[in-house]
Design an enzyme around this catalytic site. Structure first.
Site, PDB file in Angstrom:
ATOM      1  N   CYS A 178     107.680  25.690 -13.115  1.00  0.00           N
ATOM      2  CA  CYS A 178     106.773  26.206 -14.145  1.00  0.00           C
ATOM      3  C   CYS A 178     105.696  27.078 -13.513  1.00  0.00           C
ATOM      4  CB  CYS A 178     106.132  25.054 -14.913  1.00  0.00           C
ATOM      5  SG  CYS A 178     107.322  24.058 -15.841  1.00  0.00           S
ATOM      6  N   CYS A 202     105.352  21.633 -13.125  1.00  0.00           N
ATOM      7  CA  CYS A 202     106.211  21.481 -11.945  1.00  0.00           C
ATOM      8  C   CYS A 202     106.244  22.792 -11.160  1.00  0.00           C
ATOM      9  CB  CYS A 202     107.611  21.078 -12.372  1.00  0.00           C
ATOM     10  SG  CYS A 202     108.537  22.391 -13.208  1.00  0.00           S
TER      11      CYS A 202
END
Length: 81
Positions: free
Chosen positions: A16, A13
């Site tokens: 991240c 994501c």
């Protein structure tokens, strides 16, 4: 200083990905030699006890989980190792 193994745990994501960029930047600013990678498999990062991502795992130890650490925070954590 030995080369550190740093893994960012998360499915990929934006949070991240930002964590991974912050890790790269922190290592660069510290001049730290590190093998940096990303663990995207939930079963794999679950072995480290990570339930909430993103997480930063250094040499098998979870340093941060569930939030995006800043470059400054990472520099502080990494310089203590």
């Amino acid at each position: 200083m030995a080369v550190r193994e740093i893994r960012i745990a998360g499915l990929g994501c934006p949070r991240c990905e930002q964590t991974e960029r912050n890790v790269f930047n922190a290592c660069a600013e510290l001049g730290l030699a590190a093998d940096i990678g990303h663990i995207r498999d939930m079963k794999e990062y679950g072995k480290f006890g990570v339930a909430i991502t993103p997480a930063v795992i250094v040499d098998g130890k979870v340093l941060v989980a569930g939030r995006v650490p800043t470059v400054a925070e990472l520099k502080g954590l990494l310089s203590k190792l």
